[in-house]
Design an enzyme around this catalytic site. Sequence first.
Site, PDB file in Angstrom:
ATOM      1  N   HIS A   1      10.281   0.818 -18.396  1.00 28.32           N
ATOM      2  CA  HIS A   1       8.973   0.321 -18.806  1.00 28.32           C
ATOM      3  C   HIS A   1       7.928   1.360 -18.388  1.00 28.32           C
ATOM      4  CE1 HIS A   1       9.146  -1.000 -14.626  1.00 28.32           C
ATOM      5  NE2 HIS A   1       7.841  -1.209 -14.634  1.00 28.32           N
TER       6      HIS A   1
ATOM      7  N   HIS B   1       4.985   1.205 -16.451  1.00 28.11           N
ATOM      8  CA  HIS B   1       4.125   1.161 -15.277  1.00 28.11           C
ATOM      9  C   HIS B   1       4.130   2.514 -14.567  1.00 28.11           C
ATOM     10  CE1 HIS B   1       3.886  -3.488 -14.709  1.00 28.11           C
ATOM     11  NE2 HIS B   1       2.869  -3.011 -15.408  1.00 28.11           N
TER      12      HIS B   1
ATOM     13  N   ASP C   1       4.353   3.592 -11.565  1.00 21.41           N
ATOM     14  CA  ASP C   1       5.354   3.940 -10.559  1.00 21.41           C
ATOM     15  C   ASP C   1       6.726   4.220 -11.161  1.00 21.41           C
ATOM     16  OD1 ASP C   1       5.323   1.123 -11.110  1.00 21.41           O
ATOM     17  OD2 ASP C   1       6.568   0.759  -9.347  1.00 21.41           O
ATOM     18  N   HIS C   2       6.824   4.174 -12.496  1.00 17.72           N
ATOM     19  CA  HIS C   2       8.067   4.526 -13.185  1.00 17.72           C
ATOM     20  C   HIS C   2       7.894   5.742 -14.107  1.00 17.72           C
ATOM     21  CE1 HIS C   2      10.475   0.827 -12.166  1.00 17.72           C
ATOM     22  NE2 HIS C   2       9.258   0.481 -11.785  1.00 17.72           N
TER      23      HIS C   2
ATOM     24  N   HIS D   1       9.077  -8.975 -17.273  1.00 17.74           N
ATOM     25  CA  HIS D   1       8.099  -8.284 -16.450  1.00 17.74           C
ATOM     26  C   HIS D   1       6.720  -8.490 -17.074  1.00 17.74           C
ATOM     27  CE1 HIS D   1       7.187  -5.760 -13.136  1.00 17.74           C
ATOM     28  NE2 HIS D   1       6.848  -4.690 -13.823  1.00 17.74           N
TER      29      HIS D   1
ATOM     30  N   ASP E   1      12.400  -3.225 -13.618  1.00 13.28           N
ATOM     31  CA  ASP E   1      11.629  -4.279 -12.954  1.00 13.28           C
ATOM     32  C   ASP E   1      11.778  -5.577 -13.753  1.00 13.28           C
ATOM     33  OD1 ASP E   1      10.833  -2.317 -11.257  1.00 13.28           O
ATOM     34  OD2 ASP E   1       8.685  -2.583 -11.581  1.00 13.28           O
TER      35      ASP E   1
END
Length: 245
Positions: free
Chosen positions: A59, A61, A63-64, A135, A155
């Site tokens: 995905h 976000h 932090d990915h 998510h 996530d």
Amino acid sequence: MYVTLLGTGAGIPQPDRAQSSLLIRDEHLLLIDCGAGALFRLGELGLSPLEIETVLLTHLHLDHVADLLPLAKARYLLGRPWLSVFGPAGTEQLVRSLQSLYPYLHSIRLEVTEIEAGCRFELCGFSVQSASAVHSVPALCYRIEGSSILTCSGDTEPNADVSELAAGSDLLVHECSFPDGFDVTNHTTPAALGRLVRDVGEILLTHFYPQCRGLEDEMARTVEQLSGIRTRAGRDLMRIPLRSE
């Protein structure tokens, strides 16, 4: 076939946990997610950015994906100005928006393929199957088959689709963001995961928030006791060999 956890943390900085990323090595290399710190971890493993030609995103976000453009730039500086990126709906817009911020990087060829849940496709010598995660944004989990079978949750809240996708896997890498006792949405806690997962060889926990600090092994024991499946808490640079029977 080997799996190396490059980043086992989340969006809040921790001194020993980079953000989400893992590397699969069989005959080829495949990077799943590319959060902040992933590029540094690759360097610690002695790997050149030139060895990473494809990134598969669960995905979008931050932090990915935070090291996605730095990875592409590193390849550009080393003479290979291209990178293949696979991910859920919105990946094309994200990649083009990032690239537009830096005109001098417009010459990098970023090849984007968007994926839907329920897809089967070949990638870097692996057979990949996708399913929906639960998510706050569109998110996917992946079953990756090479000489062994790995499933990566990304996530997600506890989700039967992930458990079904993972059935028969040698390893399930599953997020476990908070200890039990927290009122959690969009993520998973140990007891919920342990009650859900069956029929995998081993479970490896990742995506720990700071609230998990010092509790990771206890969280793994909870999952193992409830699921009956060997479970370990992941740490950055942990390398796991997979061997199918």
